[in-house]
Design an enzyme around this catalytic site. Structure first.
Site, mmCIF file in Angstrom:
data_model
loop_
_atom_site.group_PDB
_atom_site.id
_atom_site.type_symbol
_atom_site.label_atom_id
_atom_site.label_comp_id
_atom_site.label_asym_id
_atom_site.label_seq_id
_atom_site.Cartn_x
_atom_site.Cartn_y
_atom_site.Cartn_z
ATOM 1 N N HIS A 1 0.851 -1.190 0.000
ATOM 2 C CA HIS A 1 0.000 0.000 0.000
ATOM 3 C C HIS A 1 0.892 1.247 0.000
ATOM 4 O O HIS A 1 1.808 1.351 0.826
ATOM 5 C CB HIS A 1 -0.912 0.030 1.227
ATOM 6 N N CYS B 1 45.438 28.173 -3.565
ATOM 7 C CA CYS B 1 45.718 26.784 -3.178
ATOM 8 C C CYS B 1 47.204 26.469 -3.170
ATOM 9 O O CYS B 1 47.660 25.649 -2.372
ATOM 10 C CB CYS B 1 44.971 25.824 -4.095
ATOM 11 N N ASP C 1 -7.399 -1.769 4.176
ATOM 12 C CA ASP C 1 -6.024 -1.339 4.496
ATOM 13 C C ASP C 1 -5.810 -1.247 6.012
ATOM 14 O O ASP C 1 -5.140 -0.328 6.499
ATOM 15 C CB ASP C 1 -5.706 0.017 3.843
#
Length: 947
Positions: free
Chosen positions: A152, A752, A188
């Site tokens: 479900h 860097c 359900d």
């Protein structure tokens, strides 16, 4: 995420006992979902003793039946590969599994005896019901030894009933999911076996939610549930009535939109019916169905007014689509409209939907048109003759026929890839042929680019900055409608609000890039033509270089003159360099031992990887984009790029220029947002084949791990550094001072390859420090757009705070602060250029990168070359290094022994687009720039032919 029941369930044994526990199963239901559950259960070793499904319809094994649940109805639209989509029945028949097609199981509320007896004869130990559109009697449900389990599509007890997915979205639930439960005589209400849940994205539809989670994870869960039952470990957790809800079936008749609500409620209603059954409203007396809605996160563009029945405010037809307003004054955007006759159009074309210009077909195109006419005839078997005016849907075609049409055209007509919506937008045969030919020629690919700019009058110009996500050739708001402020570090002011990409945006961008690579013109393009487009892109960047440099200065704090020369200038050079490589990517022939009497030819091919992800830092926003993207594109890949969250603006401007250069849609996608969300999803995404990253070492390690665990994607990493610079006493002192300062303070230390540690020979140490401080005092710190400025602000507030903390640690450890170490007393994020000396090897600042304007100096004994080399290499980083000496033999000796990807001799920061750039050790692996970078985005295929 798993609920409590499932947390228990997933810890089942994987021992040999587990492998031996198998069941006899009856599959009751239909649809593609049922087919996949059936196939996977058989692969797991279970025996399917019978498949019970619905009768054929019109001679076809129908995967759908007459659906009772929303999920079942979805398969009317989602039979994505119709020829193999006749579901469990067709698969079972091929496998020799008994198949039973009962029109009904009961009559007037009572079981049909013959059906019951036939069912019992198969001897099932468990009924597995993936999708079932028929009422199954309780004596069938309870007959097997283990009973029956059902799937479900909701987190029970929430949303019991037939339209569970619809109501999940209509109610605006933040979580969706599914339940596998034990069948009982309620609706359900049976005990829970397991449950799983997922987050609901703001613009999820029934379609996307099902395809992304409910379908694939549901198949796995059904197989898992059966194994748990076989092992005797399946729980039965009674459903609570607390929080339980039951909603009715959503049909077309009750899907009309109430426009007297908030924008979010209207949006939820539309997406809760997209694609089935379709939310509709009345426009000019006609019912019109609305698809693909999203909430507006930014300003609404200009448009043509449109009155809609029941709306609180006049709607607008804009270039982006139909804008609707809620009673709260907020807006939503609808992309597609479908009329009562079944024809679908882009909402932006509402007022021009009747306008069309026909194209004259070539002889080859006329042959294809006849081939397509035969395809239509095969599908519309009830129509004697396919006329030009024949309407696909009015002739009886259903949604699964749409998928069949798309698939057959792909197989039989030059591999042209259509979408389901293309059929809805050209329902008459002559319109369909016109659309097909335009798609074949690529004439329908170009749309006018719509850009919502943030504008500023600055630097003696009007700067126009895109600020939305760039996906599939279009700028659009993030799925979740979220934005964030990008800040000018010069004064801390907000430049503009930028879209904050979600996981859903990443998935859409990757899908667009994959489609562009697999099926778009980019993948079929002649390499020389690809190079021409990259040259054109470089030309446009040069044409807009002042604007790009101004944006870069505002967003990153880079001094304008440096941004113009390096940030932007080198980016242009990079694209031109790699544009020249496009038609020079080639393999080689390889002599091998011949298989006599035959002969062999072995050769290699260099091929693109596919979809690549690129994640870049904030210190050189445009240049880092160029270093990676140019090589990636030259190799023939497509890309999804995440700029740094704090510096997204030049990347988005670049995206605009890429469209104007003619780069096809989907090839380049830009997603501003967080690393934790966008970057992580890119690392995890199964359709990405390569990820290039520049950033910190800890994040690089996390990315590498994610790339390995997901799909073992190729990775290149340019990470942190602590680059040593050795200055010998026999250097050119003037040059050493100038270059030594540049090695640290270039781009205000946010570099860097910055020299993280200077080793200065003892006899010249004091003079070197004195002269450096004298030069620092001459530096002009200020507005980066001022041409006299030497030193601009740090990139963002958090980084400035870390730099100040870094200096504080150096002082506590006993290093001597010669100059600086403080924030400049002015608005913005400025820090004084700083000098530390007497730095010992064990200190924090001797080992860790500052990534800012902090010079860290240590002495070494006169003439002790090997000792200083050992100290220079005593680091886990290996990105760059340098040496200053007039002695060429000493220079060569040192350069050979420095453990770094780049060694500068009597210079520093001298990078070039033709020279490979990258590090060793924990500074990463892989190269940017040069031919080496191209190889990072290619794969080698070896081919051996016998003749």
């Amino acid at each position: 995420m798993l609920w409590t029941a499932s947390q228990v369930c997933r810890r089942f044994s994987t021992s040999s006992t587990y492998n031996q526990n198998k069941l006899k199963l009856a599959i009751i239901g239909q649809s593609l979902f049922g087919q996949e559950v059936y196939s996977n259960l058989r692969k797991s070793g279970h025996k399917v003793v019978g498949v019970f499904t619905v009768p054929d319809k019109d001679g076809k094994a129908d995967p759908l039946g007459r659906p009772l649940s929303c999920v079942r109805r979805l398969h009317c639209l989602w039979g994505e590969v119709w020829p193999r989509d006749a579901a469990a029945a067709m698969s079972a028949e091929k496998d020799g599994t008994p198949v039973f097609k009962f029109p009904r199981w009961r009559v007037k509320g009572k079981p049909v005896p013959e059906v019951v007896e036939t069912y019992k004869s198969v001897g099932a130990e468990l009924n597995v019901m993936p999708f079932c559109s028929q009422f199954i009697p309780m004596n069938i449900i309870e007959h097997p030894k283990h009973g029956s389990i059902i799937y479900h599509p909701s987190i029970l007890p929430l949303h019991r009933g037939a339209s569970a997915i619809n109501w999940t979205l209509i109610h605006g639930d933040k979580k969706a999911g599914f339940t596998v439960f034990w069948a009982d005589d309620g609706l359900d209400t049976g005990p829970i076996l397991l449950q799983r849940e997922c987050a609901v994205e703001p613009n999820d539809t029934v379609d996307t939610l099902y395809n992304r989670f409910l379908f694939p994870e549901g198949i796995k869960a059904m197989v898992e549930s059966v194994q748990l039952i076989a092992d005797g470990k399946a729980p039965r957790i009674a459903q609570s009535e607390e929080g339980a809800s039951y909603e009715g079936i959503q049909k077309k008749s009750n899907a009309k939109i109430d426009l007297a609500q908030s924008a979010e409620a209207i949006h939820n209603w539309i997406r809760g019916h997209d694609k089935v059954p379709g939310a509709w409203t009345v426009i000019n007396g006609q019912a019109v169905t609305l698809y693909s809605s999203s909430l507006f996160g930014g300003s609404v563009p200009a448009g043509q007014p449109l009155e809609i029945e029941g709306a609180s405010r006049t709607a607008l037809v804009t270039k982006s689509g139909l804008v609707l307003y809620g009673t709260d004054g907020k807006a939503l955007l609808v992309k597609n409209l479908q009329f009562e006759d079944g024809k679908m159009i882009p909402a932006s074309k509402y007022f021009s939907s009747g306008e069309s210009s026909s194209v004259e077909l070539t002889d080859d195109e006329k042959k294809m048109a006849e081939e397509i006419r035969n395809i239509w005839k095969g599908i519309l078997s009830n129509v004697p003759v396919i006329e030009d005016t024949t309407d696909f849907f009015k002739s009886g075609a259903a949604s699964m026929d749409v998928v069949r049409l798309v698939e057959e055209i792909k197989q039989r007509c030059a591999g042209v890839h259509l979408q389901n919506e293309d059929v809805y937008m050209a329902t008459a045969f002559q319109d369909f042929i016109q659309m097909f030919v335009q798609r074949l020629r690529g004439e329908d690919q170009e749309e006018e680019l719509t850009v919502s700019y943030a504008t500023k009058e600055v630097n003696n110009m009007t700067v126009k900055m895109p600020h939305q996500c760039f996906i599939n050739g279009k700028f659009e708001d993030a799925d979740n409608g979220k934005t964030y402020a990008t800040i000018n570090p010069t004064d801390g002011s907000v430049i503009c609000n930028v879209s904050y990409a979600s996981v859903g945006d990443v998935d859409r961008a990757v899908a667009a890039a994959k489609e562009a690579f697999d099926n778009g013109p980019w993948g079929r393009m002649n390499p020389r033509d690809r190079g021409s487009l990259l040259y054109k892109l470089a030309d446009l960047m040069e044409e807009h270089q002042e604007e790009l440099a101004t944006i870069e200065s505002m967003d990153s704090g880079a001094v304008y003159t440096l941004a113009l020369k390096t940030h932007v200038g080198m980016s242009i050079q990079t694209f031109r360099y790699f544009a020249g490589w496009c038609d020079k990517i080639q393999g080689k022939t390889i002599p091998i031992n011949q298989a006599r009497p035959n002969r062999n030819l072995t050769f290699t091919k260099k091929e693109p990887l596919g979809v690549c992800a690129i994640v870049i830092p904030w210190n050189y926003p445009l240049m880092m984009l160029a270093w990676k993207s140019a090589a990636c594109l030259a190799a023939g890949n497509t890309l999804v790029l995440k700029p740094a969250q704090v510096t997204p603006l030049t990347a988005l401007k670049f995206a605009e220029l890429s469209v104007r250069a003619g780069i096809p849609k989907g090839v380049i996608n830009i997603l501003p947002g967080s690393g934790g969300m966008v970057g992580q999803r890119l690392s995890d995404h199964p359709h990405i084949r390569k990820l290039g990253f520049t950033g910190s070492t800890p994040i690089g390690k996390q990315i590498m791990k994610s790339c390995a665990l997901s799909n073992l994607k190729k990775v290149s990493l340019e990470l942190g550094g602590k680059s040593p610079l050795i200055i010998f006493a026999d250097c050119d002192m003037d040059k050493a001072v100038r270059m030594g300062m540049s090695s640290v303070y270039f781009n205000k230390g946010e570099n860097c390859i910055a020299a993280g540690r200077l080793f200065v020979e003892e006899c010249i140490h004091d003079e070197f420090i004195r002269r450096v401080v004298e030069e620092i005092k001459k530096m002009n710190i200020g507005d980066p757009l001022d041409r006299s400025t030497d030193h601009g602000p740090q990139n963002h507030k958090a980084h400035l705070d870390k730099l100040l903390e870094y200096c504080g640690i150096g002082l506590k450890e006993g290093a001597t602060l010669v100059y600086g170490g403080r924030q400049v007393d002015r608005p913005g994020y400025f820090m004084e250029p700083t000098v530390f000396t007497d730095v010992e090897d064990h200190m924090f600042i001797a080992k860790e990168e500052s990534f800012g304007p902090v010079m860290v100096v240590s002495k070494f004994k006169d003439g002790d070359v090997d000792s200083v080399l050992q100290r220079a290499n005593d680091t886990e980083y290996g990105l760059a290094s340098g040496v200053f000496t007039r002695d060429i033999n000493k220079a060569m000796y040192v350069s050979e022994r420095l453990e770094a990807g780049t060694v500068f001799v009597n210079t520093y920061n001298k990078t070039d687009v033709a020279s490979p750039f990258g590090g060793f050790k924990q500074s990463g692996f892989g190269k940017d720039l040069g031919e080496d970078a191209l190889m990072e985005y290619l794969k080698t295929k070896a081919v051996t032919v016998e003749y």
